[in-house]
Write a protein that holds these residues in place. Sequence first.
Motif, PDB file in Angstrom:
ATOM      1  N   ASN A  74       0.817  -1.217   0.000  1.00 13.18           N
ATOM      2  CA  ASN A  74       0.000   0.000   0.000  1.00 13.18           C
ATOM      3  C   ASN A  74       0.848   1.263   0.000  1.00 13.18           C
ATOM      4  O   ASN A  74       0.574   2.211  -0.737  1.00 13.18           O
ATOM      5  N   HIS A  87      -3.936  -0.330  -4.135  1.00 13.17           N
ATOM      6  CA  HIS A  87      -5.188   0.040  -3.465  1.00 13.17           C
ATOM      7  C   HIS A  87      -5.381  -0.777  -2.193  1.00 13.17           C
ATOM      8  O   HIS A  87      -5.043  -1.943  -2.132  1.00 13.17           O
ATOM      9  N   PHE A  88      -5.942  -0.145  -1.180  1.00 12.41           N
ATOM     10  CA  PHE A  88      -5.928  -0.775   0.148  1.00 12.41           C
ATOM     11  C   PHE A  88      -6.671  -2.092   0.193  1.00 12.41           C
ATOM     12  O   PHE A  88      -6.281  -3.012   0.905  1.00 12.41           O
ATOM     13  N   TRP A  92      -7.883   4.874   5.051  1.00 12.92           N
ATOM     14  CA  TRP A  92      -8.644   4.415   3.902  1.00 12.92           C
ATOM     15  C   TRP A  92      -9.521   5.516   3.336  1.00 12.92           C
ATOM     16  O   TRP A  92     -10.105   6.296   4.093  1.00 12.92           O
ATOM     17  N   THR A  93      -9.639   5.547   2.018  1.00 12.04           N
ATOM     18  CA  THR A  93     -10.557   6.491   1.380  1.00 12.04           C
ATOM     19  C   THR A  93     -11.617   5.693   0.640  1.00 12.04           C
ATOM     20  O   THR A  93     -11.306   4.809  -0.153  1.00 12.04           O
ATOM     21  N   LYS A 121     -12.011  10.526   2.680  1.00 13.18           N
ATOM     22  CA  LYS A 121     -11.011   9.929   3.550  1.00 13.18           C
ATOM     23  C   LYS A 121     -11.617   9.680   4.924  1.00 13.18           C
ATOM     24  O   LYS A 121     -12.098  10.606   5.583  1.00 13.18           O
TER      25      LYS A 121
END
Lengths: 333, 291, 259
Positions: A79, A85-86, A150-151, A156
Amino acid sequence: MKKTAKSTVITLVVLIAVALLAPVVVGLKNNYMINILCSYCYFGILCCSLNLLLGYTGQISMGHAAFMMIGAYTYGILNKFHGVHFLIAALAALAVSFAAGLLLGAACCKLNAIFLAMTTVGFYKAVSTVIINEGWLTGGANGISAIQKWTVFGYKLKNWQFYYIALAVVLLVFLFCYRMVNSKTGRAMRAMCSAPIASSAMGVNNNQLKFLVCGISGALAGLAGVLYAVTNSYLSADMFAKVSVQTLTMTVVGGMGTLWGPLFGTLAITTLPELLRPFADHLDGIYGVVIILTVIFMPNGIYGFVRRMVQKASAKAKAKKAQPANAAGKKGE
Amino acid sequence: MINFLQALISGVVQGSVYALIALGYSVIYSTLKMGHFAQGEFYMVGAFVGCTLFTTWQLPVVAAFAGAALFTSVLMLVLERLAYRPLYSRPAMALMMATMGMQYVVQEIVRNIWGSDVRRSDNVFPDGSIQIGGIVITVQNILIFAICVALMLGLTVFMKRTKTGIAMSAVSMNRKAASLMGVRTPTIIMATYVIAACLAAVAGVMMGPIYSVKYSMGTTFGNKAMTAAVMGGFGSLPGAMLGSIILGVVESMCNLYISTAYKDVFSFIILVVVLFCRPRGILGKKSITKV
Amino acid sequence: MAALLKASNITMQFGGLKAVDNVDMEIQPGEIHALIGPNGAGKTTFFNVVSGIYSPTSGSVIFDGEEITKLKAYQVTAKGITRTFQNILLFENMSIVENVMVGGHTRTDSGLVGSLLRTGKSRRAERECYENAMKTLAFVGMEELADQSASGLPYGKKRILEIARALASHPKIIMLDEPAAGMNSTESEELSRIIFKIRDAGITVLLVEHDMKFVAGISDMVTVLDHGQKICEGVPQMALNGPRVIEAYLGKEEEEEEA
């Protein structure tokens, strides 16, 4: 078949309500307390992970923090260093820690008791050493810093919002454990723990089961690691130094081989450092004494103790109910 | 070549010190069937006591060794009575957890008596060295090795020739039968712990000057010694000695040829390889479960 | 009629010791076959070979036309041979009905994913497993005790529970290792009735026993082992009274006189 007792449902509802209200109570901007609430979540997952392995299947893992580290670092590396991407990074972390769990499975098939214990300790040390020394991969002694929150859809998430995600995850993990333990697989696990020769004779493929449970346990620990990484935004190998012993304590103190055990254990052991703030210097020593006292006086953990108290109370209530009838009988004479 | 031999020598010496602690682990496991995770902490206690007696109070060397052994034995017996005795009839996990908790308790005790600072201890051995070829062997190396070998031999003789030693073997094989034969089990248990404590204390006094005395020194050292004992066959005394020498040499070679940092990884790999070939350790006994 | 189980030239060697030495045995479907012999004769070792716990040093085991010699224990169970143990090996951490449900492990068709998602199929499989276990407990007369912990049972009932556990998977052959050991006469009568019930349900029984009266009263066929070798085989009246058999158990007459 197992029917969930009414008292259990009520207790669960109350606990979940408390957990949902907690951030509001401590203050949504109180990042310090929110992080502690998050720590209940990921330590709860970690404790479930060890409980499945040790409490239900009887396999010793004394370096369980290794799997949490592997999960956390896989997530952090993908990440932070590679901009993955998370969600994908999290899934990858699960996969890698599952695979690491399979390695443990191989050890469980071959070794038992003290030999397995020392091998898991050595495994933790090895993973830790590699992480510290391979700076090109892991950030070395400096660790990984500024891991993003995380968004979701461009928004966010704030700390307290992430807490609710962590809470949802830990509740899912508890549900997972509940369903697993009450299934055919769960019975096979407990059977193998009790009498492996007999379980084999009843058709259980012991080795395959060990691999499965170890893999799942590793993956859950890795999941805890992912949540840990996001909550703390920073990773370094020495943060995990005490985690193995802590997790072991939580599992044993809470009540091994029970579904409530991890809950009680996590709450007790994670709260302890906060309660003992004034004694911060002596924390380790008090910790050790707590372990010893619990093991001597509460052999089935906190859950076992609570259950005994509840049974005693309900026995007393039953006796009291019988008394008025006796008294009335006497009066009648 | 010279480097190799030099590393070999230091590995053997280091291994023989590991052996003193590893023997403690194995002797306790053999007699009581428990893994005493806190063993390393008593090595640390020995180092502190030795440092105080020898460096602070300037007592003679022998007094330092004897005092350390005495203090450590008493401490271990007291803690055993309080924390382990109630757990002997419980499942093994309980006892294991208690020994792990004991690690912290012992560290706390030491911190309260001696404080958290690192101490420098004077060398208990005279300086000086001899040279053979291009290899340097210090007097310290020789004396450490000699003391360790003497203790190992002494222990072996004790286990095979004395009444207590033979009784310990009997208790390790079948505790109930041994007690029915008139063996006083509490005495044997006490003897086991005292032996383990004394060995660890002596190792601590010797190593204190070399590694500097701090309350965290027991954990790493204990871990290594336990790994060595496991590798050699947990519960087997020759196994503990063999495993320790092997571990010492492996670490030394790793330092020389690979890197100092990866010592632990290398030992782990060796442990895994050994256990996969012999799951009970090199000299471990195979236990056959009757169906 | 073709034998249900055919063990040929079974030898089991541990180091220098031949625990089982070139033993042949055939079990016919529907029979109650006893395996007797003094202690150390190799009876349990033979059981362990057939049930897959040991792999024989040489020889073969053919079950229902299929070679099962190399199969592991859990595979042998799936084929239809189950067993009980001389030293009771119940799952003491589980309830009585759960013990029997584990016995039905090979017949329960629910995977982990299905259980986690609580699919219709897995819920059905669980229910069937539970009902099958209750039926098996009823078969041996223990259904009221279903939810009790297995560890609290008296000794005789523990042995019966082991049998119920072995019956749960509807095996073709059930092997009982000293089922009557430690039982009083009431309990062994109860045991005989259960074994006859098992036979009447179409399951073949192979048992190891020391109690000669029990063996005489229940078996169709008796095989006698001594020092790992088969020394006699036949109907109970013949096998139990053969001179070699008596000699194996009691020793030669002349030796006794000399002593």
